[in-house]
Write a protein that holds these residues in place. Structure first.
Motif, short mmCIF file in Angstrom:
data_model
loop_
_atom_site.label_atom_id
_atom_site.label_comp_id
_atom_site.label_asym_id
_atom_site.label_seq_id
_atom_site.Cartn_x
_atom_site.Cartn_y
_atom_site.Cartn_z
N TRP A 33 31.65 33.87 48.78
CA TRP A 33 31.80 32.45 49.12
C TRP A 33 32.91 31.76 48.32
CZ3 TRP A 33 30.50 30.97 53.59
CH2 TRP A 33 29.39 31.53 54.24
N PRO A 34 33.06 32.05 47.00
CA PRO A 34 34.23 31.49 46.32
C PRO A 34 35.55 31.96 46.91
CG PRO A 34 32.61 32.22 44.71
CD PRO A 34 32.15 32.73 46.04
N ILE A 35 35.61 33.23 47.31
CA ILE A 35 36.83 33.77 47.91
C ILE A 35 37.07 33.15 49.28
CG2 ILE A 35 37.85 35.88 48.87
CD1 ILE A 35 36.44 37.40 46.56
N PHE A 36 36.00 33.01 50.06
CA PHE A 36 36.10 32.36 51.36
C PHE A 36 36.58 30.91 51.18
CE2 PHE A 36 34.37 29.86 54.88
CZ PHE A 36 34.75 30.62 55.98
N GLY A 37 36.06 30.23 50.15
CA GLY A 37 36.48 28.86 49.85
C GLY A 37 37.96 28.78 49.52
N ASN A 38 38.46 29.75 48.72
CA ASN A 38 39.89 29.77 48.40
C ASN A 38 40.73 29.91 49.67
OD1 ASN A 38 39.31 29.69 45.67
ND2 ASN A 38 39.48 31.90 45.39
N THR A 70 44.69 26.48 35.76
CA THR A 70 46.04 26.34 36.31
C THR A 70 46.43 27.40 37.34
OG1 THR A 70 46.96 27.63 34.46
CG2 THR A 70 46.88 25.23 34.21
N ALA A 71 45.65 28.46 37.45
CA ALA A 71 46.04 29.59 38.30
C ALA A 71 46.16 29.19 39.77
CB ALA A 71 45.04 30.73 38.14
N PHE A 72 45.16 28.50 40.31
CA PHE A 72 45.17 28.16 41.74
C PHE A 72 46.35 27.26 42.11
CE2 PHE A 72 43.99 25.93 45.58
CZ PHE A 72 43.40 26.91 46.36
N PRO A 73 46.57 26.13 41.43
CA PRO A 73 47.74 25.30 41.79
C PRO A 73 49.06 25.99 41.53
CG PRO A 73 46.65 24.43 39.83
CD PRO A 73 45.74 25.47 40.40
N SER A 74 49.13 26.83 40.50
CA SER A 74 50.38 27.53 40.20
C SER A 74 50.74 28.50 41.31
CB SER A 74 50.28 28.27 38.86
OG SER A 74 50.09 27.36 37.79
N VAL A 75 49.77 29.24 41.80
CA VAL A 75 50.01 30.17 42.90
C VAL A 75 50.37 29.41 44.17
CG1 VAL A 75 48.92 31.83 44.44
CG2 VAL A 75 48.61 32.04 41.98
N GLY A 134 39.16 36.14 37.35
CA GLY A 134 37.95 36.19 38.16
C GLY A 134 38.31 36.25 39.63
N THR A 135 37.82 35.29 40.39
CA THR A 135 38.15 35.19 41.82
C THR A 135 38.93 33.91 42.13
OG1 THR A 135 36.04 34.12 42.31
CG2 THR A 135 36.11 36.51 42.48
N VAL A 136 39.52 33.31 41.10
CA VAL A 136 40.17 32.00 41.26
C VAL A 136 41.28 32.04 42.30
CG1 VAL A 136 41.52 30.23 40.08
CG2 VAL A 136 39.53 31.21 38.97
N THR A 137 42.04 33.14 42.34
CA THR A 137 43.15 33.22 43.29
C THR A 137 42.99 34.40 44.25
OG1 THR A 137 44.47 34.56 41.74
CG2 THR A 137 44.77 32.16 41.66
N PRO A 160 42.08 38.54 52.53
CA PRO A 160 42.85 39.79 52.67
C PRO A 160 42.90 40.59 51.38
CG PRO A 160 43.99 37.99 53.77
CD PRO A 160 42.85 37.37 53.02
N LEU A 161 43.05 39.93 50.24
CA LEU A 161 43.08 40.64 48.96
C LEU A 161 41.71 41.25 48.65
CD1 LEU A 161 44.66 41.47 46.49
CD2 LEU A 161 44.12 39.26 45.44
N TYR A 162 40.64 40.53 48.99
CA TYR A 162 39.29 41.05 48.79
C TYR A 162 39.05 42.26 49.68
CZ TYR A 162 34.25 40.91 47.85
OH TYR A 162 32.96 41.21 47.45
N LEU A 163 39.56 42.21 50.90
CA LEU A 163 39.44 43.36 51.81
C LEU A 163 40.13 44.58 51.20
CD1 LEU A 163 40.01 43.31 55.65
CD2 LEU A 163 41.11 45.05 54.26
#
Length: 290
Positions: free
Chosen positions: A65-70, A155-160, A240-243, A247-250
């Protein structure tokens, strides 16, 4: 005569149809079918488990769910803000201000560079030790704002996101082409009626390019639903799973030798894409022929 034409049409369409079936249709069916199996290569396993993979994904997998949310967040950001940025620039450039051709060409350059190359550029820009971002902050006396931008949770999510957010070249190019090809008599008629520049843009030009904007939104959504190399090279999905996106999880699930579960994630990506495309077409009034 119609029968003869029908035969030629079938003959010329056959190669494309065969390629479509082999490259797209059969693999698509295989994704759906194998998602119902416990499918592994080492040791060789192919056991029917029904919808167990889906139950596990939606109810037991704490990472999903966190990955789906991203993925959904990036879809929203890319389809709304990214396309809006490119469209606004197109509306500025179609009025042909000084240097508009230079801006058009230079703004497109980042979009013709591979994702991997751009990822390496930003990996160096964000580097905690020698990156340009932290070096600039140190130069202007803002050492307190320095971060390990790609590997800190805050900062990881906005930086990416910034690695692609500003480069809306395809949107600008396509919308600008539609604007420049519009019959100038429409603009002249609006000016005669006393319309301001803003009114012309909003009431005359925007309806003309609305479906083209919808097309670029679909392109943006497609880009987000297959985004992989940028994330893999910059952060690997961390911290973690922040970014991490779907597709990356797959990919990481396939590396773990769990192909059935990976294809379950693939089914979710396909369904998310179908729902997204349907909504976009409805919002922009696009029919099946568009």
């Amino acid at each position: 005569m119609k029968q003869k034409n029908g035969g030629w049409i079938a003959l010329f369409l056959a190669p494309a149809c065969i390629l479509f079936i082999l490259i797209f249709a059969i693999p698509l069916v295989m994704v759906f079918v194998t998602s119902l199996f416990d499918y592994r290569l080492l040791p060789r396993t192919f056991t029917f488990v029904g919808f167990s993979n889906f139950v596990q994904l939606f109810t037991e997998d704490n990472r999903f769910w966190p990955i789906f949310g991203n993925t959904v967040k990036w879809l929203f950001i890319h389809c709304i803000f990214h396309v809006t940025l490119g469209t606004l620039l197109a509306f500025i450039l179609y009025k042909k201000p000084r240097g508009w051709k230079f801006v058009r060409v230079t703004y497109m350059i980042p979009n013709i560079i591979s994702q991997s190359a751009i990822a390496m550029i930003f990996l160096n820009l964000y580097n905690a030790q020698y990156g340009a971002v932290n070096s600039f902050l140190k130069l202007v006396g803002l050492e307190s704002l320095q971060h390990n931008w790609l590997f800190e949770t805050a900062t990881a999510f906005p930086s990416v996101t910034l690695t692609w957010f500003l480069f809306a070249g395809y949107t600008t190019t396509l919308v600008l082409a539609q604007l420049l090809s519009t019959d100038e008599s429409l603009i002249e008629a609006a000016e005669i009626d006393g319309a301001t520049s803003f009114q012309i843009d909003r009431l005359v030009m925007f309806p003309v390019v609305k479906k083209m904007i919808g097309t670029t939104v679909i392109m943006a959504a497609t880009y987000m639903l297959q985004l992989f190399s940028m994330l893999y090279i910059t952060t690997g999905g961390g911290p973690g799973t922040v970014t991490t996106n779907l597709p990356l999880y797959l990919y990481t699930t396939m590396k773990a030798n769990n192909y059935g579960y990976a294809n379950t994630i693939g089914v979710v990506i396909i369904l998310l894409g179908f729902i997204t495309m349907t909504l976009i077409r409805k919002i922009f009034g696009m029919n099946k022929e568009d």
